[in-house]
Motif scaffolding. Structure first.
Motif, short mmCIF file in Angstrom:
data_model
loop_
_atom_site.label_atom_id
_atom_site.label_comp_id
_atom_site.label_asym_id
_atom_site.label_seq_id
_atom_site.Cartn_x
_atom_site.Cartn_y
_atom_site.Cartn_z
N UNK A 201 30.40 -27.35 -26.32
CA UNK A 201 31.64 -27.22 -27.36
C UNK A 201 31.58 -25.59 -27.25
N UNK A 202 30.91 -25.24 -27.37
CA UNK A 202 30.48 -23.58 -27.08
C UNK A 202 30.02 -23.00 -28.32
N UNK A 203 28.35 -24.11 -28.26
CA UNK A 203 27.21 -22.86 -29.52
C UNK A 203 26.44 -22.47 -28.58
N UNK A 204 25.17 -21.98 -29.01
CA UNK A 204 24.57 -21.51 -29.08
C UNK A 204 22.90 -22.03 -29.05
N UNK A 205 22.29 -22.82 -28.02
CA UNK A 205 22.11 -23.76 -28.14
C UNK A 205 20.20 -23.26 -27.76
N UNK A 206 19.46 -24.06 -29.00
CA UNK A 206 18.00 -23.90 -29.61
C UNK A 206 17.06 -25.37 -29.08
N UNK A 207 16.08 -25.15 -28.96
CA UNK A 207 15.48 -27.02 -29.36
C UNK A 207 14.06 -26.99 -29.34
N UNK A 208 13.72 -27.70 -29.19
CA UNK A 208 11.90 -27.91 -29.84
C UNK A 208 11.97 -28.58 -28.54
#
Length: 323
Positions: A164-171
């Protein structure tokens, strides 16, 4: 009668045991599903440990999602028929050969997906859609941080946010898990043993939405990692729910702290989530744009081994029981 896995007493995985139970009958508005596969989730382990009681009227058997075929239809159900292949969000009872659940909480098995894949969908997709998008209001172009990116929730959240077009960061807790998260669409996966996620997100301008299941010491760190007008959505507390925090930051930076659990919500609320998933997410699954990430499969009789594997936190994606 049917085979089922019951919790013999509160405790570790070893308290799960095979038993015999009557096959449930559908009440008005319900269907009974002959289960092919059942998903294994953290709330199942909490229930097993005596820390998460089922809602009033729900089965005492663990299991919050399953795939299978409609076996029986209750009064007032018109949009499902015996023989339909479905996956369903369950109030409980998924660790069994048959389960009753509201018909409105069933969704068709997406085209191209197998039954084991379909069993991985309901709990995580209902949770992520209702918290990240409905409650957190994630929009295209915003920065999104999900903790535990290699979990069932994490792998689902990464894919949906990216789609859906978000910039994704994760741990995540290892380089292998971080690599898996990047392969799913995360712009950056942060090994929390080596790098401070707060510094990473602040250098990017802060997270607009954070989905957290850790709690504890992560709560004030999440607040620091948020952008102005950011939203923190809490769905669990693996480190505990209590922390000391300066709430002035919420006022000065116009932050929102919210949270939700799925199981206690009303049947109507869950039906509304199902409708949105069917309209907006199921086409992405059918097209192959997103897909459930599967870690491992265990036999129903090996539910204790499945729980031990889940609690080892070595898995990437979903664990299922073959019924």
């Amino acid at each position: 009668m049917m085979r089922a896995v019951e919790i013999t007493k509160p405790g570790g995985p070893e308290v799960l045991a095979i038993t015999q139970r009557p096959v449930p009958q559908p009440r008005a508005g319900e269907v009974v599903i002959r289960i092919a596969y059942a998903g294994v989730n953290r709330p199942d382990a909490l229930q097993r440990a005596g820390l998460y009681d089922p809602p009033k009227g729900a089965s005492d058997l663990p299991g919050l999602e399953a795939s299978g075929v409609v076996h029986a239809v209750g009064a007032g159900v018109s949009d499902l028929s015996v023989g339909d292949a479905v996956c369903a969000l369950l109030p409980g009872g998924g660790y069994a050969e048959y389960v009753a659940t509201p018909a409105a909480h069933c969704l068709p098995v997406p085209e191209g997906l197998s039954m084991d894949q379909a069993a991985c969908l309901p709990e995580t997709f209902f949770t992520v859609w209702s918290t990240v998008f409905m409650r957190g209001g994630l929009q295209a172009g915003e920065r999104f941080l999900v903790h535990g990116g290699s979990s069932g929730i994490g792998t689902t959240a990464i894919q949906l946010a990216r789609a859906f077009g978000a910039r994704v960061f994760t741990t995540a807790g290892s380089d292998e898990k971080c690599a898996a998260c990047v392969a799913l669409g995360a712009e950056q996966a942060i090994n929390y043993h080596d790098v401070d996620f707060v510094e990473v997100l602040r250098s990017e301008g802060g997270a607009d939405v954070i989905l957290d299941m850790v709690g504890g010491s992560y709560i004030p760190r999440n607040i620091k990692a948020l952008a102005d007008d950011g939203r923190l959505v809490q769905i669990a507390f693996l480190q505990g729910p209590k922390v000391e925090m300066n709430f002035v930051h919420l006022m000065v930076r116009r932050l929102t702290v919210t949270g939700a659990t799925l199981r206690p919500q009303s049947d109507l609320a869950k039906a509304r989530i199902a409708d949105q998933l069917h309209a907006q997410v199921w086409p992405l699954l059918a097209s192959g744009a997103i897909a459930p990430v599967m870690d491992s499969e265990f036999a129903l009789e090996d539910a204790a081994k499945a729980h031990a594997h889940m609690e080892s936190s070595t898995h990437i994606g979903k664990i299922v029981l073959k019924v």
